[in-house]
Structures are given as C-alpha cells and as structure tokens.
Design a protein around this motif. Structure first.
Motif, PDB file in Angstrom:
ATOM      1  N   UNK A 115       0.833  -1.212   0.000  1.00 35.05           N
ATOM      2  CA  UNK A 115       0.000   0.000   0.000  1.00 35.05           C
ATOM      3  C   UNK A 115       0.860   1.252   0.000  1.00 35.05           C
ATOM      4  N   UNK A 116       0.380   2.299  -0.666  1.00 36.64           N
ATOM      5  CA  UNK A 116       1.142   3.546  -0.711  1.00 36.64           C
ATOM      6  C   UNK A 116       1.075   4.306   0.609  1.00 36.64           C
ATOM      7  N   UNK A 117      -0.002   4.053   1.398  1.00 40.53           N
ATOM      8  CA  UNK A 117      -0.188   4.747   2.681  1.00 40.53           C
ATOM      9  C   UNK A 117      -0.102   6.264   2.531  1.00 40.53           C
ATOM     10  N   UNK A 118      -0.723   6.756   1.460  1.00 45.17           N
ATOM     11  CA  UNK A 118      -0.794   8.203   1.182  1.00 45.17           C
ATOM     12  C   UNK A 118       0.560   8.825   0.888  1.00 45.17           C
ATOM     13  N   UNK A 119       1.590   7.989   0.655  1.00 49.78           N
ATOM     14  CA  UNK A 119       2.906   8.520   0.280  1.00 49.78           C
ATOM     15  C   UNK A 119       2.824   9.106  -1.128  1.00 49.78           C
ATOM     16  N   UNK A 120       3.333  10.308  -1.322  1.00 48.49           N
ATOM     17  CA  UNK A 120       3.302  10.943  -2.624  1.00 48.49           C
ATOM     18  C   UNK A 120       4.441  10.431  -3.498  1.00 48.49           C
ATOM     19  N   UNK A 121       4.295  10.612  -4.822  1.00 50.13           N
ATOM     20  CA  UNK A 121       5.367  10.250  -5.737  1.00 50.13           C
ATOM     21  C   UNK A 121       5.185   8.901  -6.404  1.00 50.13           C
ATOM     22  N   UNK A 122       4.096   8.182  -6.071  1.00 52.66           N
ATOM     23  CA  UNK A 122       3.798   6.935  -6.770  1.00 52.66           C
ATOM     24  C   UNK A 122       4.405   5.678  -6.187  1.00 52.66           C
ATOM     25  N   UNK A 123       5.234   5.814  -5.140  1.00 49.65           N
ATOM     26  CA  UNK A 123       5.845   4.641  -4.529  1.00 49.65           C
ATOM     27  C   UNK A 123       5.606   4.663  -3.026  1.00 49.65           C
ATOM     28  N   UNK A 124       5.858   3.535  -2.372  1.00 48.79           N
ATOM     29  CA  UNK A 124       5.698   3.459  -0.925  1.00 48.79           C
ATOM     30  C   UNK A 124       6.982   3.931  -0.241  1.00 48.79           C
ATOM     31  N   UNK A 125       6.872   4.204   1.049  1.00 49.47           N
ATOM     32  CA  UNK A 125       8.002   4.802   1.781  1.00 49.47           C
ATOM     33  C   UNK A 125       9.228   3.899   1.781  1.00 49.47           C
ATOM     34  N   UNK A 126       9.027   2.593   1.872  1.00 49.42           N
ATOM     35  CA  UNK A 126      10.153   1.673   1.995  1.00 49.42           C
ATOM     36  C   UNK A 126      10.417   0.888   0.714  1.00 49.42           C
ATOM     37  N   UNK A 127       9.959   1.374  -0.425  1.00 48.69           N
ATOM     38  CA  UNK A 127      10.156   0.647  -1.684  1.00 48.69           C
ATOM     39  C   UNK A 127      11.637   0.477  -2.005  1.00 48.69           C
ATOM     40  N   UNK A 128      12.425   1.527  -1.780  1.00 49.79           N
ATOM     41  CA  UNK A 128      13.849   1.415  -2.096  1.00 49.79           C
ATOM     42  C   UNK A 128      14.527   0.338  -1.252  1.00 49.79           C
ATOM     43  N   UNK A 129      14.156   0.235   0.003  1.00 50.87           N
ATOM     44  CA  UNK A 129      14.745  -0.792   0.855  1.00 50.87           C
ATOM     45  C   UNK A 129      14.287  -2.184   0.417  1.00 50.87           C
ATOM     46  N   UNK A 130      13.059  -2.296  -0.050  1.00 52.03           N
ATOM     47  CA  UNK A 130      12.571  -3.574  -0.577  1.00 52.03           C
ATOM     48  C   UNK A 130      13.362  -3.979  -1.818  1.00 52.03           C
ATOM     49  N   UNK A 131      13.752  -3.006  -2.634  1.00 51.60           N
ATOM     50  CA  UNK A 131      14.584  -3.303  -3.803  1.00 51.60           C
ATOM     51  C   UNK A 131      15.905  -3.916  -3.362  1.00 51.60           C
ATOM     52  N   UNK A 132      16.521  -3.353  -2.326  1.00 49.06           N
ATOM     53  CA  UNK A 132      17.787  -3.892  -1.812  1.00 49.06           C
ATOM     54  C   UNK A 132      17.632  -5.326  -1.341  1.00 49.06           C
ATOM     55  N   UNK A 133      16.526  -5.623  -0.701  1.00 47.70           N
ATOM     56  CA  UNK A 133      16.285  -6.991  -0.240  1.00 47.70           C
ATOM     57  C   UNK A 133      16.143  -7.948  -1.422  1.00 47.70           C
ATOM     58  N   UNK A 134      15.439  -7.518  -2.460  1.00 48.89           N
ATOM     59  CA  UNK A 134      15.263  -8.365  -3.644  1.00 48.89           C
ATOM     60  C   UNK A 134      16.597  -8.628  -4.334  1.00 48.89           C
ATOM     61  N   UNK A 135      17.456  -7.613  -4.371  1.00 46.67           N
ATOM     62  CA  UNK A 135      18.786  -7.801  -4.956  1.00 46.67           C
ATOM     63  C   UNK A 135      19.599  -8.811  -4.149  1.00 46.67           C
ATOM     64  N   UNK A 136      19.540  -8.675  -2.821  1.00 40.45           N
ATOM     65  CA  UNK A 136      20.288  -9.594  -1.958  1.00 40.45           C
ATOM     66  C   UNK A 136      19.769 -11.020  -2.095  1.00 40.45           C
ATOM     67  N   UNK A 137      18.475 -11.159  -2.429  1.00 36.60           N
ATOM     68  CA  UNK A 137      17.882 -12.488  -2.588  1.00 36.60           C
ATOM     69  C   UNK A 137      18.169 -13.090  -3.961  1.00 36.60           C
ATOM     70  N   UNK A 138      18.978 -12.408  -4.772  1.00 41.73           N
ATOM     71  CA  UNK A 138      19.448 -13.001  -6.020  1.00 41.73           C
ATOM     72  C   UNK A 138      18.589 -12.759  -7.242  1.00 41.73           C
TER      73      UNK A 138
END
Length: 322
Positions: A115-138
């Motif tokens: 959920x965006x949780x009303x975060x502006x800019x089209x992404x969620x607050x922790x999306x960038x950190x989720x990207x890092x986790x996906x990279x670490x997961x291969x």
C-alpha cells in the motif's frame, strides 16, 4: 547477524517476504532491526526498472507478459507493485498479484504488492529498501510498478536504473509529449495495446511522442536516439523483445560511460537526505509534540499568533528537546 539474512541470501522466498514485512513496520524495535539487516546485506547487481503509467493502460498485464518473457530467458524477476491507499479508510485492495495470475505462480518470479499509505510520488516509503532486499535475494531484474496517477510520479526515477513510461494509444499529441515532469524522466516510452484495431492508432501515437522527445533537452546519460518511443502489445507479446533489447543496450552504454554507477551514487545521496527529513518529521509524532502542535494551531486559528511565529516557536521547542 539477523536470523533472516542467511535464508534471504540463500534465495528463500518466504524469508524475503518476512524481511519486506519487517522493513515496512513502523515499530521502533522493528525499525532498528531492519536498519541492522539492511547494513549487513551483500551488494546486489539487479537491474532496477521503474514502470509508470495512467490507470487502465495495462501495467499489470504488461508486467506479467514482460516478466514471463524474462523468466523464460532464465532470469529471476521480482515485482514490487505499489497500490493506492484510501484517504478515508487507509485501506488498499492490493490486487496486482491477483491480476498477474500466471507470473505469481512462476517459481522464478516474486510479486509483492504494497500500500502507498498516502505517500506521494507513486511509490511506498520503503520501496527502495525492498529493492535492496530483492537484490540480496538473487533476483536479476526488479520491476517497480507505481500507483499510476500520471504526471507527478517522478519519485520512482530516484530509485531505478531505467524509467519506463507506459501509455495507451491516442493518449495525447505532441504538446502532451513535451510536458515537464514525468515525460522528461522517462528513458523509454512504450505505447501499449498496439494490436488489433488499435495498431494503427498506436503507431501514430508512437510517432507523436517520438517527435516530442526530440524537442526535449538532451540529457548527458542518454546515447544517440534515447529516450525513444516504441509500440508494444502485452496481449500478443509483440514488441516486448525489442523493448528489452533497447533496455539492455541503454544499460550497457551507461555502464561503459560511467553514468550507471554515478546515478546509483546520487540516488543513495538522495535517499540519505530523505531519511533525515523523515526522521525529523517523525519527531513531531510524539505525544508531547502533538500536544504542542495542537496548542499552537489553536492559537493561530484564534489569531493570537501568526503562522510563521507559531512555526518558529515549534522549531525552537523541538531544538530544546535535545
């Protein structure tokens, strides 16, 4: 070492889901654990692709077709889909995974709606950190699907290597194409639904946007011919391979010219400053701060204090708390 780190690096999908849940939590103890986990992550080499477009343009259909094509090539694909939250109830449907029925069952793919949780800019607050986790997961490719609200979705460009804008046929003329904001952020413009009766309209739309892109100021991170507009069909698959080839060509050129690493370094600086600002705003969420804000707000409403004076009073109070 966090107990999630070892299974995460070992490509355990359940560990990845739990880790994303952890970083999305707002509990102070969870946040401290999340920061420690992120600090221990190995560097990842996934290609980060941001995907934006207006509602109804077929983002989920495109991602399923595009992601399936990539997994057929032996690539592991993670999809982070941001869903709009209600301003009334705060809830989200989180239906993106349901729309991508085939890809969600693919063992080479991972889909996580947030959920965006009303975060502006089209992404969620922790999306960038989720990207890092996906990279670490291969995962080899991480697709970030934005909320889909139009011209304001530029924040995703600060967390991806390639920014793709998905448009519908007859979505605008050349004047629409030279609008600032999301248009000048795009590396590729893909006109979807280029099939059947809409094929001719899609080709004309591609020509309109190709002409408009030539009028935009050239960016140093673009080789000759970029950004460009291309027709694709998520239903028939036409144009998907060509779009992927263009993405790879652009990425290779940017790596060779040093733009790729420089862009990621600048993005890291951007998110450091964003976290500092978010931390400062979080200091306003304590009970004492909320009470003082309420009192100063009442004084402003009664005309006892000017807004600027009340703001200075609040900032002085925060400084004294240290």
């Amino acid at each position: 070492m966090d107990e999630l780190l070892e299974p995460l690096v070992a490509k355990d999908r359940r560990a990845l889901s739990r880790a994303i849940t952890l970083i999305e939590s707002t509990r102070p103890d969870h946040r401290a654990r999340a920061v420690a986990l992120l600090a221990d992550l190995p560097d990842g080499q996934a290609l980060r692709i941001g995907l934006s477009g207006t509602p109804g343009v077929g983002k989920s259909t495109f991602i399923e077709a595009f992601g399936t094509m990539l997994t057929d090539q032996g690539l592991r694909v993670a999809v982070l889909a941001v869903d709009p939250s209600s301003t009334r109830s705060g809830g989200s449907i989180l239906g993106d995974k349901t729309r991508m029925e085939t890809l969600s069952r693919n063992p080479m793919a991972f889909i996580r709606p947030t959920p965006s949780n009303a975060q502006l800019g089209g992404v969620a607050r922790r999306t960038r950190e989720a990207i890092r986790l996906c990279e670490a997961a291969g995962y080899d490719v991480v697709l970030i699907e934005t909320v889909g609200v139009g011209q304001s979705e530029t924040l995703v460009a600060e967390m991806c290597d390639l920014f793709v804008l998905l448009l519908a046929p007859a979505g605008g003329d050349e004047l629409q194409g030279v609008k600032r904001g999301i248009m000048e952020m795009a590396d590729l413009i893909l006109v979807n639904k280029a099939d059947g009766e809409l094929l001719g309209t899609a080709r004309r739309t591609v020509a309109d946007y190709a002409g408009a892109l030539r009028l935009l100021r050239k960016r140093p991170q673009d080789p000759q011919g970029f950004p460009k507009a291309l027709p694709v069909s998520a239903v028939t698959g036409d144009g998907l391979k060509n779009a992927w080839d263009e993405m790879q060509a652009l990425t290779t050129w940017r790596r060779e010219q040093g733009h790729f690493a420089a862009n990621r370094a600048e993005q890291a600086r951007h998110w450091f400053l964003a976290d500092v600002r978010a931390g400062l705003l979080a200091r306003l969420e304590t009970s004492a701060a909320r009470d003082r804000l309420a009192g100063l707000g009442d004084a402003v409403a009664r005309g006892v204090l000017a807004p600027a004076e009340a703001a200075r009073d609040m900032l002085d109070w925060l400084a004294r708390q240290d």
